[in-house]
Write a protein that holds these residues in place. Structure first.
Motif, PDB file in Angstrom:
ATOM      1  N   SER A   1       1.140  -1.318  -0.118  1.00  0.00           N
ATOM      2  CA  SER A   1      -0.014   0.065  -0.056  1.00  0.00           C
ATOM      3  C   SER A   1       0.714   1.403  -0.091  1.00  0.00           C
ATOM      4  N   THR A   2       1.912   1.055   0.512  1.00  0.00           N
ATOM      5  CA  THR A   2       2.886   2.322   0.757  1.00  0.00           C
ATOM      6  C   THR A   2       3.381   2.795  -0.841  1.00  0.00           C
ATOM      7  N   ALA A   3       3.916   1.664  -1.429  1.00  0.00           N
ATOM      8  CA  ALA A   3       4.229   1.866  -2.752  1.00  0.00           C
ATOM      9  C   ALA A   3       3.023   2.555  -3.906  1.00  0.00           C
ATOM     10  N   ILE A   4       1.814   1.907  -3.471  1.00  0.00           N
ATOM     11  CA  ILE A   4       0.670   2.443  -4.305  1.00  0.00           C
ATOM     12  C   ILE A   4       0.467   3.766  -3.906  1.00  0.00           C
ATOM     13  N   ASN A   5       0.552   3.940  -2.891  1.00  0.00           N
ATOM     14  CA  ASN A   5       0.462   5.453  -2.353  1.00  0.00           C
ATOM     15  C   ASN A   5       1.291   6.473  -3.059  1.00  0.00           C
ATOM     16  N   GLU A   6       2.610   5.984  -3.108  1.00  0.00           N
ATOM     17  CA  GLU A   6       3.628   6.967  -3.896  1.00  0.00           C
ATOM     18  C   GLU A   6       3.271   7.016  -5.286  1.00  0.00           C
ATOM     19  N   VAL A   7       2.749   5.884  -6.056  1.00  0.00           N
ATOM     20  CA  VAL A   7       2.467   6.241  -7.353  1.00  0.00           C
ATOM     21  C   VAL A   7       1.263   7.155  -7.406  1.00  0.00           C
ATOM     22  N   PHE A   8       0.196   7.189  -6.584  1.00  0.00           N
ATOM     23  CA  PHE A   8      -0.733   8.316  -7.017  1.00  0.00           C
ATOM     24  C   PHE A   8      -0.342   9.493  -6.498  1.00  0.00           C
ATOM     25  N   ALA A   9       0.597   9.590  -5.634  1.00  0.00           N
ATOM     26  CA  ALA A   9       1.126  10.978  -5.117  1.00  0.00           C
ATOM     27  C   ALA A   9       1.989  11.572  -6.376  1.00  0.00           C
ATOM     28  N   GLN A  10       2.520  10.570  -7.249  1.00  0.00           N
ATOM     29  CA  GLN A  10       3.212  11.380  -8.469  1.00  0.00           C
ATOM     30  C   GLN A  10       2.157  11.800  -9.563  1.00  0.00           C
ATOM     31  N   VAL A  11       0.980  10.843  -9.777  1.00  0.00           N
ATOM     32  CA  VAL A  11      -0.341  11.352 -10.557  1.00  0.00           C
ATOM     33  C   VAL A  11      -0.739  12.709 -10.163  1.00  0.00           C
ATOM     34  N   GLU A  12      -0.756  12.602  -8.810  1.00  0.00           N
ATOM     35  CA  GLU A  12      -1.126  14.077  -8.164  1.00  0.00           C
ATOM     36  C   GLU A  12      -0.471  15.198  -8.686  1.00  0.00           C
ATOM     37  N   ALA A  13       1.147  15.087  -8.505  1.00  0.00           N
ATOM     38  CA  ALA A  13       2.089  16.090  -8.638  1.00  0.00           C
ATOM     39  C   ALA A  13       1.958  16.472 -10.126  1.00  0.00           C
ATOM     40  N   ASP A  14       1.624  15.416 -11.088  1.00  0.00           N
ATOM     41  CA  ASP A  14       1.752  15.727 -12.372  1.00  0.00           C
ATOM     42  C   ASP A  14       0.575  16.305 -12.959  1.00  0.00           C
ATOM     43  N   HIS A  15      -0.725  16.016 -12.342  1.00  0.00           N
ATOM     44  CA  HIS A  15      -1.795  16.322 -12.972  1.00  0.00           C
ATOM     45  C   HIS A  15      -3.002  16.808 -12.078  1.00  0.00           C
ATOM     46  N   GLY A  16      -2.752  16.603 -10.595  1.00  0.00           N
ATOM     47  CA  GLY A  16      -3.809  16.972  -9.867  1.00  0.00           C
ATOM     48  C   GLY A  16      -5.016  16.327  -9.649  1.00  0.00           C
ATOM     49  N   LYS A  17      -5.403  15.224 -10.611  1.00  0.00           N
ATOM     50  CA  LYS A  17      -6.433  14.562 -10.664  1.00  0.00           C
ATOM     51  C   LYS A  17      -6.261  13.212 -11.188  1.00  0.00           C
ATOM     52  N   LEU A  18      -7.406  12.789 -11.528  1.00  0.00           N
ATOM     53  CA  LEU A  18      -7.409  11.496 -11.878  1.00  0.00           C
ATOM     54  C   LEU A  18      -8.866  11.202 -12.475  1.00  0.00           C
ATOM     55  N   ASP A  19      -9.027  10.429 -13.695  1.00  0.00           N
ATOM     56  CA  ASP A  19     -10.330  10.077 -14.307  1.00  0.00           C
ATOM     57  C   ASP A  19     -10.784   8.771 -14.442  1.00  0.00           C
ATOM     58  N   ILE A  20      -9.740   7.920 -14.589  1.00  0.00           N
ATOM     59  CA  ILE A  20      -9.915   6.363 -14.609  1.00  0.00           C
ATOM     60  C   ILE A  20      -8.861   5.627 -14.058  1.00  0.00           C
ATOM     61  N   LEU A  21      -9.556   4.632 -13.254  1.00  0.00           N
ATOM     62  CA  LEU A  21      -8.829   3.388 -12.630  1.00  0.00           C
ATOM     63  C   LEU A  21      -9.332   2.469 -13.200  1.00  0.00           C
ATOM     64  N   VAL A  22      -8.347   1.518 -13.418  1.00  0.00           N
ATOM     65  CA  VAL A  22      -8.420   0.204 -13.795  1.00  0.00           C
ATOM     66  C   VAL A  22      -7.639  -0.676 -13.009  1.00  0.00           C
ATOM     67  N   ASN A  23      -8.362  -1.596 -12.287  1.00  0.00           N
ATOM     68  CA  ASN A  23      -7.650  -2.862 -11.364  1.00  0.00           C
ATOM     69  C   ASN A  23      -7.633  -4.287 -12.219  1.00  0.00           C
ATOM     70  N   ALA A  24      -6.615  -4.337 -12.850  1.00  0.00           N
ATOM     71  CA  ALA A  24      -6.381  -5.506 -13.613  1.00  0.00           C
ATOM     72  C   ALA A  24      -5.354  -6.689 -13.182  1.00  0.00           C
ATOM     73  N   ALA A  25      -4.588  -5.919 -12.145  1.00  0.00           N
ATOM     74  CA  ALA A  25      -3.551  -6.957 -11.598  1.00  0.00           C
ATOM     75  C   ALA A  25      -4.174  -8.176 -11.023  1.00  0.00           C
ATOM     76  N   GLY A  26      -3.584  -9.355 -10.897  1.00  0.00           N
ATOM     77  CA  GLY A  26      -4.174 -10.321 -10.592  1.00  0.00           C
ATOM     78  C   GLY A  26      -3.495 -11.648 -10.625  1.00  0.00           C
ATOM     79  N   VAL A  27      -3.440 -12.625  -9.684  1.00  0.00           N
ATOM     80  CA  VAL A  27      -2.890 -13.741 -10.047  1.00  0.00           C
ATOM     81  C   VAL A  27      -3.950 -14.929  -9.738  1.00  0.00           C
ATOM     82  N   SER A  28      -3.690 -16.083 -10.244  1.00  0.00           N
ATOM     83  CA  SER A  28      -4.667 -17.155 -10.011  1.00  0.00           C
ATOM     84  C   SER A  28      -3.906 -18.134  -8.982  1.00  0.00           C
ATOM     85  N   THR A  29      -2.645 -18.252  -8.921  1.00  0.00           N
ATOM     86  CA  THR A  29      -2.071 -19.116  -7.945  1.00  0.00           C
ATOM     87  C   THR A  29      -0.945 -18.427  -7.170  1.00  0.00           C
TER      88      THR A  29
END
Length: 270
Positions: free
Chosen positions: A62-90
């Motif tokens: 979660s800490t690393a994820i927060n850092e990515v969104f902090a970068q999005v905030e610094a670059d654009h100040g907003k977000l329009d679309i979030l797609v959660n496609a990451a996943g594992v089957s095993t």
């Protein structure tokens, strides 16, 4: 359908449905921040994508994820679309080999008329269960939590979560995967209700077989056995899922929220 000038985050972006989504969104005019654990694959794929940046991050951190969104905030100040496609089957290669062995026996038994009852529960460790849930479910929650304020600043937006038809129908398989995917469906509904006042739409996709390395890993016999469960006798292509995501991300779907669409070839009909 276009999403010109939209800012998007896509997880699982280095391959499969995540990569197809990233390509579709950039083709439709979006700027995409891609997240994937595999740095080399991410760098290779994102080099050729316009308006795209890659971040080698584990979604269960979660800490690393927060850092990515902090970068999005610094670059654009907003977000329009979030797609959660990451996943594992095993949880890993060793566990995948164990599952494949049981699936092979199940397919062979079906061919010969032998009685075989697959049993997975006793072979699942606490660590196995936790690892799959951490990636599939926790990772989805972490990105939604990190994205919510940026989506509000945009005046609304769209979240698309990848679930699975395995979370909606009963299939003999290790319980960690359908449990995590069914939980994503429930979380999608709850978050959709919470974020609706901010014009943030939240929907899920529950595909069946999709032509990805993860799906094909267990071999053609198992793929064919799964196809036997659905009226449309073919697997979906990743770009088909990418265009379904584009629909849910665009204004074409602006009265959809809290829904689970199942591009499953008819394996699920509701």
């Amino acid at each position: 359908m276009r999403v010109d000038d939209a800012i998007a985050v896509v997880t699982g972006a280095a391959s499969g449905m995540g990569l197809a989504t990233a390509k579709t969104l950039t083709d439709a005019g979006a700027t995409v921040y891609g997240i994937d654990l595999r740095r080399e694959a991410l760098d290779q794929e994102f080099t050729s994508l316009p308006r795209a940046s890659g971040f080698a991050v584990d979604v269960s951190d979660s800490t690393a994820i927060n850092e990515v969104f902090a970068q999005v905030e610094a670059d654009h100040g907003k977000l329009d679309i979030l797609v959660n496609a990451a996943g594992v089957s095993t949880p890993g290669e060793k566990q995948q080999a164990w599952v494949d062995g049981i699936n092979d026996r199940m397919v062979s038994a079906a061919k010969t008329g032998e009685t075989f009852h697959p049993e997975f529960l006793g072979g699942i460790t606490d660590e196995d269960f936790d690892r799959v849930v951490a990636t599939n479910l926790n990772g989805t929650f972490y990105t939604i939590r990190a994205a919510r304020e940026l989506l509000k600043r945009a005046g609304g937006g769209s979240i698309i979560n990848f679930a699975s038809v395995a979370g909606l129908i009963g299939l003999p398989m290790p319980a960690y995967y359908p449990a995590s995917k069914a939980a994503i469906v429930g979380m999608t509904k709850a978050v959709a209700a919470e974020l609706a006042p901010f014009d943030i739409r939240v929907n899920a996709l529950a595909p069946a077989g999709v032509n990805t390395a993860m799906f094909n890993a267990s071999g053609d016999d198992h793929v064919q056995a799964l196809l036997a469960l659905q009226p449309l006798k073919r697997v979906a292509e990743t770009d088909e899922l990418g265009h379904t995501v584009l629909f849910l991300a665009s204004d074409a779907s602006k009265h959809f929220t809290g829904q689970t669409l199942s591009p499953s070839g008819g394996a699920l009909m509701v």
